[in-house]
Design an enzyme around this catalytic site. Structure first.
Site, PDB file in Angstrom:
ATOM      1  CB  THR A 199       4.284  -8.265  92.466  1.00  0.00           C
ATOM      2  OG1 THR A 199       2.863  -8.122  92.660  1.00  0.00           O
ATOM      3  CG2 THR A 199       4.977  -6.959  92.842  1.00  0.00           C
ATOM      4  CG  ASP A 200       0.849 -13.260  90.103  1.00  0.00           C
ATOM      5  OD1 ASP A 200       1.747 -14.106  89.875  1.00  0.00           O
ATOM      6  OD2 ASP A 200      -0.344 -13.570  90.252  1.00  0.00           O
TER       7      ASP A 200
END
Length: 236
Positions: free
Chosen positions: A165-166
């Site tokens: 997610t990052d």
């Protein structure tokens, strides 16, 4: 290989082949007394780098970011041990290792409960002789082959159905043998389907563009082509 220790308010999981005593391993003072600390890095908190008998490790205490983090810096709402930040990341890293993705080896994870809240720590492998892409691109341009290998590693990550997610260029490393590593899986998770993968890739592209403006890294739009070619390549 994996062992657990549980009491009324503490849960620890660890790899007994990499560490045999976890009684104090989440406390930097424990390692200082052993003269085992080899460095540190500052982020939301301090990450301590530790020399273990078989490998170098990074000790991280989970801390919140943003405005909310200024109020409650390191406590999270408890809804089950396997859903805590450190235990979830420990298991996710093991899944990725089993899938052949180059990620840090998880060594030990701890959760300390305080009624409905908990605090968390993770001890994982420190990738030796490696720099993140931001640091490298401030010094030099990457080769087409290096970009191709980065794309291939992200493809392996996605074939393992893990949503990072990052995904940005701070979380991708190259070591001195040009091996690609992906790090920082806090709040990441396994996800079915295919639609989210394009958003992951687009996030990475935005990261390159952002750092060009911020730090004048040695990158331009043409460098995206070999990376994306690596991502599209067939991987057995």
């Amino acid at each position: 290989m994996f062992k657990t220790i549980q009491s009324s308010n503490i849960y620890i999981i660890y790899n007994s082949e990499l560490i045999d005593d976890v009684s104090g391993c989440f406390d930097e003072n424990y390692w200082q007394k052993k003269n085992a600390i080899i460095g540190c890095a500052q982020g939301r908190g301090t990450t301590w780098f530790i020399q273990l008998p078989l490998l170098q490790a990074a000790l991280r205490h989970y801390r919140r970011g943003g405005l909310f983090g200024k109020v409650i810096s390191d406590s999270y709402f408890f809804i089950g041990y396997n859903k805590t930040r450190s235990i979830a990341e420990f298991h996710l890293l093991n899944h990725l290792k089993d899938e052949g993705v180059n990620v840090p080896t998880p060594i030990a994870a701890r959760v300390v409960r305080n009624h409905i809240f908990y605090q968390a720590d993770l001890l994982s492998e420190k990738i030796s002789n490696a720099s993140d892409l931001v640091g490298l691109l401030q010094e030099r341009r990457l080769t087409k082959q290096e970009y191709f290998e980065i794309g291939k590693e992200i493809k392996k990550l996605h074939q393992s159905q893990v949503n990072h997610t990052d995904l940005n260029i701070h979380n991708i490393l190259l070591d001195t043998s040009s091996t690609v590593w992906i790090i920082d899986f806090d709040k990441c998770y396994q996800q079915d389907g295919e639609g989210w993968k394009e958003a992951n890739i687009n996030r990475l592209l935005r990261s390159f563009r952002k750092e060009v403006k911020k730090r004048a890294i040695h990158w331009d739009e043409n460098d995206w082509e070999p990376l994306f070619a690596g991502y599209k390549a067939n991987i057995s």
